[in-house]
Design a protein around this motif. Structure first.
Motif, PDB file in Angstrom:
ATOM      1  N   ALA A 310       0.868  -1.189   0.000  1.00 25.46           N
ATOM      2  CA  ALA A 310       0.000   0.000   0.000  1.00 25.46           C
ATOM      3  C   ALA A 310       0.892   1.222   0.000  1.00 25.46           C
ATOM      4  CB  ALA A 310      -0.892  -0.007   1.237  1.00 25.46           C
ATOM      5  N   CYS A 311       0.536   2.211  -0.797  1.00 26.85           N
ATOM      6  CA  CYS A 311       1.332   3.442  -0.776  1.00 26.85           C
ATOM      7  C   CYS A 311       0.997   4.200   0.505  1.00 26.85           C
ATOM      8  CB  CYS A 311       1.058   4.276  -2.024  1.00 26.85           C
ATOM      9  SG  CYS A 311      -0.457   5.222  -1.950  1.00 26.85           S
ATOM     10  N   PRO A 312       1.853   5.110   0.926  1.00 30.89           N
ATOM     11  CA  PRO A 312       1.594   5.777   2.215  1.00 30.89           C
ATOM     12  C   PRO A 312       0.458   6.791   2.149  1.00 30.89           C
ATOM     13  CG  PRO A 312       3.577   6.658   1.188  1.00 30.89           C
ATOM     14  CD  PRO A 312       3.140   5.516   0.336  1.00 30.89           C
ATOM     15  N   GLY A 313       0.021   7.139   0.940  1.00 30.38           N
ATOM     16  CA  GLY A 313      -0.968   8.222   0.816  1.00 30.38           C
ATOM     17  C   GLY A 313      -0.253   9.561   0.948  1.00 30.38           C
ATOM     18  N   CYS A 314      -0.865  10.586   0.421  1.00 25.72           N
ATOM     19  CA  CYS A 314      -0.267  11.921   0.510  1.00 25.72           C
ATOM     20  C   CYS A 314      -1.354  12.948   0.238  1.00 25.72           C
ATOM     21  CB  CYS A 314       0.891  12.040  -0.478  1.00 25.72           C
ATOM     22  SG  CYS A 314       0.338  11.997  -2.193  1.00 25.72           S
ATOM     23  N   GLY A 315      -0.960  14.149  -0.120  1.00 24.44           N
ATOM     24  CA  GLY A 315      -1.949  15.190  -0.366  1.00 24.44           C
ATOM     25  C   GLY A 315      -2.884  14.888  -1.527  1.00 24.44           C
ATOM     26  N   ARG A 316      -2.556  13.883  -2.321  1.00 20.58           N
ATOM     27  CA  ARG A 316      -3.433  13.531  -3.437  1.00 20.58           C
ATOM     28  C   ARG A 316      -4.596  12.652  -2.976  1.00 20.58           C
ATOM     29  NH1 ARG A 316      -1.472  13.977  -8.682  1.00 20.58           N
ATOM     30  NH2 ARG A 316       0.540  15.024  -8.761  1.00 20.58           N
ATOM     31  N   THR A 317      -4.528  12.129  -1.750  1.00 19.97           N
ATOM     32  CA  THR A 317      -5.618  11.279  -1.244  1.00 19.97           C
ATOM     33  C   THR A 317      -6.341  12.061  -0.154  1.00 19.97           C
ATOM     34  OG1 THR A 317      -3.961  10.321   0.203  1.00 19.97           O
ATOM     35  CG2 THR A 317      -4.583   9.032  -1.700  1.00 19.97           C
ATOM     36  N   THR A 318      -7.371  12.750  -0.519  1.00 19.40           N
ATOM     37  CA  THR A 318      -8.019  13.620   0.470  1.00 19.40           C
ATOM     38  C   THR A 318      -9.110  12.911   1.255  1.00 19.40           C
ATOM     39  OG1 THR A 318      -9.302  14.441  -1.369  1.00 19.40           O
ATOM     40  CG2 THR A 318      -7.545  15.872  -0.573  1.00 19.40           C
ATOM     41  N   VAL A 354      -2.551  -1.873  -3.112  1.00 21.11           N
ATOM     42  CA  VAL A 354      -3.647  -0.916  -2.908  1.00 21.11           C
ATOM     43  C   VAL A 354      -3.009   0.472  -2.964  1.00 21.11           C
ATOM     44  CG1 VAL A 354      -5.447  -0.116  -1.332  1.00 21.11           C
ATOM     45  CG2 VAL A 354      -4.896  -2.550  -1.447  1.00 21.11           C
ATOM     46  N   MET A 355      -3.317   1.199  -4.032  1.00 18.69           N
ATOM     47  CA  MET A 355      -2.616   2.461  -4.280  1.00 18.69           C
ATOM     48  C   MET A 355      -3.595   3.630  -4.294  1.00 18.69           C
ATOM     49  SD  MET A 355       0.474   1.350  -4.510  1.00 18.69           S
ATOM     50  CE  MET A 355       1.371   2.723  -5.189  1.00 18.69           C
ATOM     51  N   GLY A 356      -3.073   4.780  -3.877  1.00 19.61           N
ATOM     52  CA  GLY A 356      -3.946   5.918  -3.615  1.00 19.61           C
ATOM     53  C   GLY A 356      -4.245   6.814  -4.804  1.00 19.61           C
ATOM     54  N   CYS A 357      -3.480   6.747  -5.883  1.00 16.32           N
ATOM     55  CA  CYS A 357      -3.782   7.623  -7.015  1.00 16.32           C
ATOM     56  C   CYS A 357      -3.028   7.155  -8.254  1.00 16.32           C
ATOM     57  CB  CYS A 357      -3.445   9.081  -6.681  1.00 16.32           C
ATOM     58  SG  CYS A 357      -1.726   9.499  -6.943  1.00 16.32           S
ATOM     59  N   ILE A 358      -3.201   7.918  -9.298  1.00 13.27           N
ATOM     60  CA  ILE A 358      -2.705   7.514 -10.623  1.00 13.27           C
ATOM     61  C   ILE A 358      -1.178   7.636 -10.769  1.00 13.27           C
ATOM     62  CG2 ILE A 358      -2.879   9.793 -11.743  1.00 13.27           C
ATOM     63  CD1 ILE A 358      -4.383   8.380 -14.020  1.00 13.27           C
TER      64      ILE A 358
END
Ligand code: SF4
Length: 420
Positions: A310-318, A354-358
């Motif tokens: 899983a990616c850590p998530g960032c500002g792109r995953t609101t 499981v990834m948070g964005c493109i």
């Protein structure tokens, strides 16, 4: 510029050569040492005298993947409960071997409670806690006699906090007579290692076969543990049980255990591991099993369950959808594993992304067996799913988590089902 590389070695060093110790309960045989996979073990924190409560916790630990479970046997009530615990587990179909943890009175408990001595598959003896003065040797010998009588292996488990004080005094005396005395830290290491090895040799002199002995020398400091185990590994070929004696709570306990054990495992040292986490109030005791498995799996030493990348998530995953899905799928895989490992051999090799964005979603998803790339902020509300590197479908709506679980389940059945 093209960087020129020679072939680079990747992976842990060859395992230290050790004897193989078999720990049995009926048909179940768990081998520690030799070429056997590194064994995950755990310890209960229930009152052993509470046979039902202890059996339930052992069942949970075993179902989580603990291959040996240790229980404290600290008084006659606990010793009397041990056969009842074993019987209860057998009735539930839980064949995990049980290890009895003895301090101070193990010699009399094993002698006075033969059914307890028989029901256990292994005894843990702490040479610093078997008695003082002349009693020490007699009581240690009595425990070894019981191990010989019931043909049980033992772990001679030395601890920093309960080191044999007479041995420490002897080593300090010898050190003071050296022209250049060793540091107090080295003397402490020497005392720990000497206590373990002398006790093992004494056990062999008393008739316990050398392939029935496992050693541990536990301390609570990461650097101390690494130093002690590097040394003890040079002086004997008994299999080694690794673990910090008190790792601590929460992330500190996990980080300390991982830091210490990964260095040693990378060097090929260690045949069985236990992660001594202090549980949070109401916390799940099985966490120590999961952490042990994750250390071994992330180091590529064993495989227990599918990996979730899983990616850590960032500002792109609101939104929290991404975190919830990653957590959901991790829990789903863990819950399924006790059944899947019987029905779908090889499923533990599966990777799920499981990834948070493109940005990295499609790329990482294509490398996994199954991957999902959730929509980041401003992206269209659709989640492409990749199976074996190919885009297979797009999930939409508010049931993405449930739909994705179904995709994973179908994949597992098709790819790892026994029929195929
Ligand atoms: S994949 Fe997207 S959401 Fe995840 S960390 Fe990278 S940029 Fe952020």
């Amino acid at each position: 510029m093209l960087v020129e590389l020679k072939d680079i070695a990747c992976g842990a060093s060859q395992r230290r050569v050790s004897r193989a110790v078999a720990i049995r309960h009926h048909d179940r045989v768990v081998v520690v040492g030799g070429n056997a996979p590194i064994v995950v073990q755990s310890m209960t924190n229930t009152d052993t005298a509470d046979a039902i409560g202890t059996a339930i916790q052992i069942k949970e630990l075993a179902r989580a993947g603990s291959e040996l479970v240790r229980i404290t046997v600290n008084n006659p009530e606990a010793a009397r409960a041990v056969p009842a615990i074993r019987e209860q587990l057998d009735r539930m179909g839980i064949d995990v071997p049980l290890v009895g943890d003895f301090h101070y009175n193990g010699h009399s408990l094993l002698k006075d409670h033969p059914e307890c001595a028989q029901a256990l598959s292994k005894y843990r003896i702490n040479p610093g806690n078997v008695g003082q003065g002349a009693k020490r040797d007699t009581q240690f010998a009595q425990m070894i006699e019981m191990a010989c009588l019931y043909q049980k292996p033992v772990r001679i488990g030395v601890n920093w906090g309960s080191l044999d004080q007479s041995l420490l005094a002897r080593i300090m005396d010898e050190n003071s007579r050296r022209p250049i005395p060793l540091s107090s830290q080295t003397v402490m290491y020497q005392a720990l290692i000497t206590s373990a090895i002398e006790s093992a040799q004494r056990a062999e002199e008393l008739g316990l076969p050398g392939n029935q002995i496992i050693l541990s020398c536990k301390v609570s400091g990461v650097q101390d543990l690494i130093s002690v185990y590097r040394e003890i590994g040079k002086y004997c070929d008994y299999p080694l049980h690794l673990g910090l004696t008190e790792a601590g709570m929460g992330s500190k306990g996990i980080v300390a255990s991982t830091a210490a054990l990964s260095v040693l495992l990378q060097e090929g040292i260690g045949d069985t591991i236990r992660i001594s986490l202090t549980p949070e109030p109401g916390g799940d005791r099985c966490k120590e099993v999961f952490v042990a498995q994750e250390i071994l799996q992330t180091m590529g030493l064993r495989k227990f369950m599918p990996m979730v990348i899983a990616c850590p998530g960032c500002g792109r995953t609101t939104s929290t959808v991404f975190q919830e899905l990653a957590d959901d799928i991790q829990s789903f895989l863990r819950e399924q594993m006790p059944i899947w490992k019987e029905s779908f051999p090889g499923v533990e090799n599966m990777n799920v992304a499981v990834m948070g964005c493109i940005v990295n979603g499609p790329g990482e998803s294509k490398h996994a067996n199954i991957g999902i790339s959730l929509p980041g902020t401003g992206e269209s509300p659709a989640a492409p799913v990749f199976i074996d590197g190919e885009k297979a479908m797009t999930l939409r709506g508010d049931q993405i988590a449930r739909d994705f679980q179904k995709v994973v389940l179908d994949y597992v059945q098709e790819r790892y089902g026994k029929a195929t």
